[in-house]
Design a protein around this motif. Structure first.
Motif, PDB file in Angstrom:
ATOM      1  N   ALA A  86      -5.515   8.246   3.729  1.00 42.51           N
ATOM      2  CA  ALA A  86      -5.576   7.793   2.261  1.00 42.51           C
ATOM      3  C   ALA A  86      -6.586   7.044   1.910  1.00 42.51           C
ATOM      4  CB  ALA A  86      -4.090   7.423   1.589  1.00 42.51           C
ATOM      5  N   LEU A  87      -6.701   5.965   2.891  1.00 44.41           N
ATOM      6  CA  LEU A  87      -7.672   5.014   2.898  1.00 44.41           C
ATOM      7  C   LEU A  87      -8.975   5.744   3.335  1.00 44.41           C
ATOM      8  CD1 LEU A  87      -6.095   1.901   4.962  1.00 44.41           C
ATOM      9  CD2 LEU A  87      -6.893   2.117   2.347  1.00 44.41           C
ATOM     10  N   GLY A  88      -9.018   6.623   4.114  1.00 44.40           N
ATOM     11  CA  GLY A  88     -10.273   7.216   4.313  1.00 44.40           C
ATOM     12  C   GLY A  88     -10.703   8.419   3.364  1.00 44.40           C
TER      13      GLY A  88
ATOM     14  N   THR B 197      -8.551  12.596  -3.048  1.00 45.31           N
ATOM     15  CA  THR B 197      -7.350  13.232  -3.566  1.00 45.31           C
ATOM     16  C   THR B 197      -6.757  12.032  -4.678  1.00 45.31           C
ATOM     17  OG1 THR B 197      -6.037  12.170  -1.712  1.00 45.31           O
ATOM     18  CG2 THR B 197      -7.090  14.256  -1.542  1.00 45.31           C
ATOM     19  N   LEU B 198      -5.916  12.318  -4.971  1.00 52.26           N
ATOM     20  CA  LEU B 198      -5.148  11.517  -6.029  1.00 52.26           C
ATOM     21  C   LEU B 198      -4.236  10.357  -5.123  1.00 52.26           C
ATOM     22  CD1 LEU B 198      -3.816  10.727  -8.930  1.00 52.26           C
ATOM     23  CD2 LEU B 198      -1.896  12.192  -8.060  1.00 52.26           C
ATOM     24  N   VAL B 199      -3.744  10.693  -4.137  1.00 48.59           N
ATOM     25  CA  VAL B 199      -3.206   9.522  -3.229  1.00 48.59           C
ATOM     26  C   VAL B 199      -4.484   8.562  -2.855  1.00 48.59           C
ATOM     27  CG1 VAL B 199      -2.213   8.987  -1.081  1.00 48.59           C
ATOM     28  CG2 VAL B 199      -1.226  10.863  -2.293  1.00 48.59           C
ATOM     29  N   GLY B 200      -5.490   9.077  -2.384  1.00 49.99           N
ATOM     30  CA  GLY B 200      -6.710   8.355  -2.004  1.00 49.99           C
ATOM     31  C   GLY B 200      -7.114   7.502  -3.271  1.00 49.99           C
ATOM     32  N   ILE B 201      -7.231   8.030  -4.424  1.00 50.18           N
ATOM     33  CA  ILE B 201      -7.792   7.179  -5.672  1.00 50.18           C
ATOM     34  C   ILE B 201      -6.684   6.083  -6.077  1.00 50.18           C
ATOM     35  CG2 ILE B 201      -8.126   7.286  -7.942  1.00 50.18           C
ATOM     36  CD1 ILE B 201      -9.151  10.076  -7.667  1.00 50.18           C
TER      37      ILE B 201
ATOM     38  N   LEU C  98       0.766  -1.212   0.073  1.00 45.58           N
ATOM     39  CA  LEU C  98      -0.092   0.026   0.005  1.00 45.58           C
ATOM     40  C   LEU C  98       0.875   1.411   0.053  1.00 45.58           C
ATOM     41  CD1 LEU C  98      -2.757  -1.018   2.562  1.00 45.58           C
ATOM     42  CD2 LEU C  98      -2.928  -1.153   0.149  1.00 45.58           C
ATOM     43  N   SER C  99       1.979   1.239   0.438  1.00 43.30           N
ATOM     44  CA  SER C  99       2.897   2.436   0.795  1.00 43.30           C
ATOM     45  C   SER C  99       4.021   2.577  -0.453  1.00 43.30           C
ATOM     46  CB  SER C  99       3.660   2.393   1.884  1.00 43.30           C
ATOM     47  OG  SER C  99       2.917   2.323   3.049  1.00 43.30           O
ATOM     48  N   LEU C 100       4.536   1.392  -1.096  1.00 37.07           N
ATOM     49  CA  LEU C 100       5.702   1.584  -2.004  1.00 37.07           C
ATOM     50  C   LEU C 100       4.893   2.004  -3.359  1.00 37.07           C
ATOM     51  CD1 LEU C 100       7.896  -0.947  -0.745  1.00 37.07           C
ATOM     52  CD2 LEU C 100       7.910   1.577  -0.133  1.00 37.07           C
ATOM     53  N   GLY C 101       5.754   2.555  -4.059  1.00 40.26           N
ATOM     54  CA  GLY C 101       5.370   2.744  -5.472  1.00 40.26           C
ATOM     55  C   GLY C 101       5.245   4.338  -5.722  1.00 40.26           C
ATOM     56  N   THR C 102       4.486   4.812  -6.787  1.00 42.30           N
ATOM     57  CA  THR C 102       4.377   6.270  -7.357  1.00 42.30           C
ATOM     58  C   THR C 102       3.017   6.281  -7.370  1.00 42.30           C
ATOM     59  OG1 THR C 102       6.430   5.966  -8.698  1.00 42.30           O
ATOM     60  CG2 THR C 102       4.972   7.888  -8.946  1.00 42.30           C
ATOM     61  N   PRO C 103       2.610   7.078  -6.409  1.00 48.42           N
ATOM     62  CA  PRO C 103       3.374   8.027  -5.456  1.00 48.42           C
ATOM     63  C   PRO C 103       3.566   7.031  -4.179  1.00 48.42           C
ATOM     64  CG  PRO C 103       0.906   8.659  -5.508  1.00 48.42           C
ATOM     65  CD  PRO C 103       1.090   7.594  -6.832  1.00 48.42           C
ATOM     66  N   TYR C 104       4.819   7.867  -3.712  1.00 48.84           N
ATOM     67  CA  TYR C 104       4.868   7.108  -2.129  1.00 48.84           C
ATOM     68  C   TYR C 104       4.122   7.515  -1.327  1.00 48.84           C
ATOM     69  CZ  TYR C 104       7.505   6.067   2.112  1.00 48.84           C
ATOM     70  OH  TYR C 104       7.769   5.630   3.260  1.00 48.84           O
ATOM     71  N   VAL C 105       3.510   6.552  -0.456  1.00 49.15           N
ATOM     72  CA  VAL C 105       2.588   7.083   0.678  1.00 49.15           C
ATOM     73  C   VAL C 105       3.204   6.749   1.743  1.00 49.15           C
ATOM     74  CG1 VAL C 105       0.162   6.956   1.636  1.00 49.15           C
ATOM     75  CG2 VAL C 105       0.425   6.531  -0.791  1.00 49.15           C
ATOM     76  N   PRO C 106       3.668   7.639   2.796  1.00 52.28           N
ATOM     77  CA  PRO C 106       4.387   7.451   4.233  1.00 52.28           C
ATOM     78  C   PRO C 106       3.144   6.604   5.078  1.00 52.28           C
ATOM     79  CG  PRO C 106       4.486   9.467   3.711  1.00 52.28           C
ATOM     80  CD  PRO C 106       3.369   9.074   2.715  1.00 52.28           C
TER      81      PRO C 106
END
Length: 376
Positions: free
Chosen positions: A24-26, A31-35, A9-17
């Motif tokens: 992001a799950l909520g 947002t783009l990160v949420g999608i 869930l965290s690694l990749g582009t975009p990186y999510v700390p």
């Protein structure tokens, strides 16, 4: 499993700390990160866990039913048949609805498994089923090669990636398509688990305990088909998960039986696929590699190492006897001498003496010796 899930869930582009994952799950579509997290990474992770659990459970069912630790879906024609059922309409340009693809995969898997059983005499011998399944799998793979020769360049790339097993571009629709089949397979798997422990005793002992070994073996293969085919329809034949997961379950709990190994085998299968999907997605980024290549690359050496170093399940302690001594006259005489020494030490006969015709005498006195016994 937790570590693999967090990395997925965290690694990749975009990186999510890590501290932003709950937000992001909520957010969902906010947002783009949420999608990216909710619509791409979460369904891919759920599909990896479900597919690995199905393949791990199916591998244990096949190994226990056939009494062979090398019995895997790839060697019984089940995975190859399911892949052929999905690839054939694509190459032949037959337009099918999305909900029909699992049916085609189940039909192909049933074809491969049915051919294996028919050629092996309807499962009368576990070793014959395994050897015949390897031949049927090779024939179905040859048919797949013929289809690949007939395909154009675009279809060839799709088929090649599919045959290696891939979780790329999977969505919630692919995940929800598996639940109807799981609702059928899971109850049947729970009912089948106790019978697997009986089949491990051998066909003759299973028949003596009231289990029809041939029918039980057919039922086990049918359950394995229902577990493997929908996963193969969505992800392709993810290789060697059904081989590695049961051995991990046995290695960590060697004294258990099939009923206790089954949930652990499903859990280890989910872990193997989830862990393998992380390098499949990130190792050669931005290019994704098939997850089946990583499961085969890591699973085969690990499975061989587990086979070599794994502990055997404890068996009941046997007293020395003719059967344990071998078929040679010297071994039989040594066994009889050992039993005579035991009887001399304990004062109690170990076995009932037999006459020349091999029938047991009516009774053996355990009190004071009679005159006939003293004379003997």
């Amino acid at each position: 499993m937790i570590a693999a899930s967090v990395c997925a869930l965290s690694l990749g582009t975009p990186y999510v700390p890590l501290h932003r994952l709950p937000g992001a799950l909520g957010d969902g579509d906010g947002t783009l990160v949420g999608i990216v997290v909710t619509e791409l990474r979460v369904p891919r992770l759920v599909l990896a866990l479900v597919a690995g659990a199905c393949l791990g459970a199916a591998g244990l069912v096949l190994q226990e039913a056939l009494r062979n630790p090398l019995a895997v879906p790839e060697m019984l024609g089940v995975s190859s048949g399911a892949a052929l059922g999905v690839a054939a309409p694509l190459v032949l340009a037959v337009s099918l609805p999305a909900f029909v693809q699992p049916l085609m995969a189940i039909g192909g898997a049933a074809l491969g498994g049915g051919l294996t059983l028919l050629a092996a005499g309807l499962g009368r011998s576990p070793s014959a089923v395994l050897l015949t399944g390897a031949a049927v799998a090779a024939a179905l793979q040859a048919a797949l090669l013929v289809l690949m020769v007939m395909a154009d360049q675009l279809d060839l790339q799709l088929i090649y990636r599919y045959l290696l097993g891939s979780l790329s571009a999977r969505t919630w629709d692919d995940v929800t398509g598996l639940w109807p089949w799981l609702l059928v397979a899971v109850p049947a798997l729970v009912l089948c688990a106790p019978v697997l422990s009986v089949l491990r005793l051998g066909d003759e002992d299973a028949e003596a305990l009231g289990v029809r070994a041939q029918r039980a073996r057919l039922a086990a293969l049918a359950i394995a088909v229902v577990l493997i085919a929908p996963v193969t329809a969505v992800c392709g034949p993810v290789a060697w998960v059904g081989f590695l997961a049961p051995h991990l379950a046995r290695w960590f709990n060697p004294g258990a039986a099939a009923v206790r190994w089954l949930p652990w085998s499903a859990a280890w299968g989910a872990v193997v696929v989830a862990v393998a999907d992380v390098p499949a997605r990130l190792a050669l980024a931005p290019v994704e590699t098939p997850v089946g290549a990583w499961t085969a690359l890591l699973g085969v050496p690990a499975g061989v190492a587990l086979l070599r170093s794994g502990k055997r399940r404890p068996t009941a302690r046997r007293r020395p006897g003719i059967a344990a001594a071998g078929s040679s006259p010297e071994g039989a005489q040594a066994a009889l001498a050992g039993r005579a020494e035991e009887e001399a030490d304990t004062g109690t006969p170990e076995c009932v003496p037999r006459n020349d015709q091999g029938s047991a005498k009516a009774s053996v006195s355990r009190g004071a010796p009679t005159e006939a016994e003293e004379a003997r």
